[in-house]
Structure formats: C-alpha cells, structure tokens
Design an enzyme around this catalytic site. Structure first.
Site, PDB file in Angstrom:
ATOM      1  N   SER A   1       0.708  -1.600  -0.114  1.00  0.00           N
ATOM      2  CA  SER A   1      -0.216   0.194  -0.031  1.00  0.00           C
ATOM      3  C   SER A   1       0.290   1.640  -0.055  1.00  0.00           C
ATOM      4  CB  SER A   1      -0.992  -0.342   1.352  1.00  0.00           C
ATOM      5  OG  SER A   1      -1.916  -1.316   1.219  1.00  0.00           O
TER       6      SER A   1
HETATM    7  N1  SAM Z   1       0.034  -4.498   3.814  1.00  0.00           N
HETATM    8  C1  SAM Z   1       0.754  -5.352   3.075  1.00  0.00           C
HETATM    9  C2  SAM Z   1       2.084  -4.397   2.395  1.00  0.00           C
HETATM   10  O1  SAM Z   1       1.842  -4.204   3.560  1.00  0.00           O
HETATM   11  O2  SAM Z   1       2.342  -5.254   1.535  1.00  0.00           O
HETATM   12  C3  SAM Z   1      -0.375  -5.121   1.617  1.00  0.00           C
HETATM   13  C4  SAM Z   1      -1.697  -5.060   1.310  1.00  0.00           C
HETATM   14  S1  SAM Z   1      -2.384  -5.588   0.100  1.00  0.00           S
HETATM   15  C5  SAM Z   1      -3.009  -3.792  -0.482  1.00  0.00           C
HETATM   16  C6  SAM Z   1      -3.479  -7.076   0.243  1.00  0.00           C
HETATM   17  C7  SAM Z   1      -3.334  -8.243   0.536  1.00  0.00           C
HETATM   18  O3  SAM Z   1      -4.885  -8.799   1.013  1.00  0.00           O
HETATM   19  C8  SAM Z   1      -3.123  -9.287  -0.365  1.00  0.00           C
HETATM   20  O4  SAM Z   1      -1.203 -10.010   0.015  1.00  0.00           O
HETATM   21  C9  SAM Z   1      -3.699 -10.179  -0.983  1.00  0.00           C
HETATM   22  O5  SAM Z   1      -3.556 -11.283  -1.200  1.00  0.00           O
HETATM   23  C10 SAM Z   1      -4.572 -10.566   0.863  1.00  0.00           C
HETATM   24  N2  SAM Z   1      -5.233 -10.929   1.308  1.00  0.00           N
HETATM   25  C11 SAM Z   1      -7.243 -10.734   0.409  1.00  0.00           C
HETATM   26  N3  SAM Z   1      -7.896 -11.649   0.967  1.00  0.00           N
HETATM   27  C12 SAM Z   1      -7.608 -11.768   2.272  1.00  0.00           C
HETATM   28  C13 SAM Z   1      -8.135 -12.993   2.901  1.00  0.00           C
HETATM   29  N4  SAM Z   1      -9.008 -13.330   3.484  1.00  0.00           N
HETATM   30  N5  SAM Z   1      -6.816 -13.215   4.026  1.00  0.00           N
HETATM   31  C14 SAM Z   1      -5.904 -13.075   3.386  1.00  0.00           C
HETATM   32  N6  SAM Z   1      -4.939 -12.363   3.257  1.00  0.00           N
HETATM   33  C15 SAM Z   1      -6.022 -12.230   1.864  1.00  0.00           C
END
Ligand code: SAM
Length: 240
Positions: A76
């Site tokens: 993000s």
């Molecule tokens: N916090 C992260 C970072 O600092 O890099 C960025 C997160 S990214 C915007 C959103 C993440 O949520 C993705 O890697 C995606 O695979 C994950 N995601 C989506 N649905 C999810 C779920 N049900 N459980 C765990 N992770 C999930």
C-alpha cells in the site's frame, strides 16, 4: 527488536540515500497530510520500505503510491499505511492482528509500536516472502500465517487492534468477535469492489460496536469466507 543498524537497506543502492528518501517521505507525504501520532511517524521513519518491494522497483520504494509485489497484489501507499495505523490508536505493547500481510511492510511498521503482531496472508508465496523479509530484518514480534484471514485467528484472540488491508462487503463478524473490550478495528468496506470507506469499529465496554467512517479508499478485495468470493472478484486496476 532489531537495532537501526540491523535494519539498514539492502545492498541495491546507497543506504543513506534510501534513509534520506524515507525521512522526506515521512515529512512530505505523511506529516504534511495530517498524520500526527509521533509513534506512527517514528515507526514509518524506521522501517526500510525498500526491503519489502521487488528488486526491480526498489528505486521507487519511497514514491507516493502503492507498488506491485507480484501475485496481482500491492504494497500500500505509505500515507495510507500511516493513516490506518494511526486510526488504530496504539499506545505501545498491544496485541495486533493484520489481515493481508502482502509484503509484510505494514506488519513491520505495526511491530515497531505494538507488542505482538499476527498477520495473515491468503497467497502462500507472499506469506513466505514476507516471513523471509521480516526475518532478514530481525523483526521477531511478527507471526506470519497463511490462510483466509477473513475469519481472523481465534487461537490468538482477543486483539487490542485489528487492521484489514483489503476491502470487504462488510466487517466480518468473526473479526468483531475477536476484538478485546475497547479494541479498535480498521478496515475498508464497500458494497462494490471498486471503492470503499475506511471504517473504524470500536468494541465499547457494554459490548456494543461503534462504527465511524474515516475516509474514501480503494483497496484490493478481501477474498474469503467472510469477504468476497474468489469467483466474483473483478479486475480493479491498481488499487492499494
Ligand atoms: N499490508 C500489505 C503490505 O504492507 O504489503 C499490503 C496488503 S495488500 C493491499 C492486500 C493483501 O490482502 C494481499 O496480499 C491479498 O492477497 C491479501 N488478502 C486478500 N484477502 C485475504 C484474506 N481473506 N486473508 C488474508 N489475506 C488476504
């Protein structure tokens, strides 16, 4: 926790040039837009974002934007990470749950303030890489788990704070149930997958949940039992 020396930038560019860019990022992208919590500003000033982005885009690590991290996911925008962590109102020492570990960057920032962080990632390759990056930086108070985080992590509950880094149609009941009394949950919520409101849900002493709308955001979808179904996920461009 690792010393600042142990967290020096990887050998893909001069360490102080990344440090200078990081300091500038905190000043111009985060402070200047109204994030004030000194704990959040200090944590953002310490964690080397360049260690969490793929080598090819490392020079863009301090750009004012999300960046691709592979597997169709993103790290993000630094400002949004700061806004979400400030909204958790951490004082230090808390038990925190993050859903959507991605690169592990936000977990590392949380770990500078909180006592322990559990972060869950549904994409196995990302979970593994986040684990490696955090270990390389000697960050020891983060546990990276692989799986569907929309149901939270019952065996580690309750949490003083929960942050969801992906947008869902509503706040999952499982996550609300895993909040400690007085605990805060911050998450993007939207009826469609393109845009969301960042909301904060607080579990009051009487057991009621109080919801506040914070700002408009655009995140990748939360895919899981209490999020969107994988079959319904639409391509969304390049959100957070
Ligand atoms: N916090 C992260 C970072 O600092 O890099 C960025 C997160 S990214 C915007 C959103 C993440 O949520 C993705 O890697 C995606 O695979 C994950 N995601 C989506 N649905 C999810 C779920 N049900 N459980 C765990 N992770 C999930």
């Amino acid at each position: 926790m690792a010393s600042p020396e142990a967290r020096r930038s990887p050998a893909c560019g001069p360490a102080d040039s990344f440090a200078e860019r990081r300091a500038r990022m905190v000043e111009t992208q985060i402070c200047a837009r109204g994030v004030q919590d000194p704990r959040v500003l200090a944590a953002m000033a310490r964690v080397p974002r360049e260690a969490f982005v793929p080598e090819l885009t490392r020079q863009l690590a301090y750009d004012d934007s999300p960046l691709p991290i592979g597997c169709d996911q993103t790290i993000s925008q630094p400002y949004i990470v700061a806004v979400m962590i400030e909204a958790l109102q951490l004082k230090g020492g808390e038990r925190v749950l993050e859903i959507g570990a991605g690169s592990g960057y936000a977990a590392a920032v949380l770990a500078e303030i909180a006592g322990t962080v559990v972060t869950i990632e549904r994409v196995a390759a990302l979970a593994e890489r986040a684990r490696t990056t955090l270990a390389d930086l000697s960050i020891r108070n983060v546990e990276v788990r692989e799986g569907d985080g929309s149901r939270g992590c019952r065996e580690r509950a309750p949490f003083d704070a929960i942050v969801v880094a992906a947008g869902g149609p509503q706040v999952p009941d499982s996550l609300k149930a895993q909040l400690a009394t007085g605990g805060r949950l911050v998450m993007p919520v939207g009826a469609d997958q393109l845009t969301q409101k960042l909301v904060r849900v607080t579990r009051a002493a009487d057991g009621q949940f109080v919801t506040e709308d914070l700002t408009d955001v655009r995140f990748v979808p939360l895919i899981g039992a209490e999020g969107w179904s994988a079959a319904d996920v639409e391509p969304t461009g390049a959100p957070q």
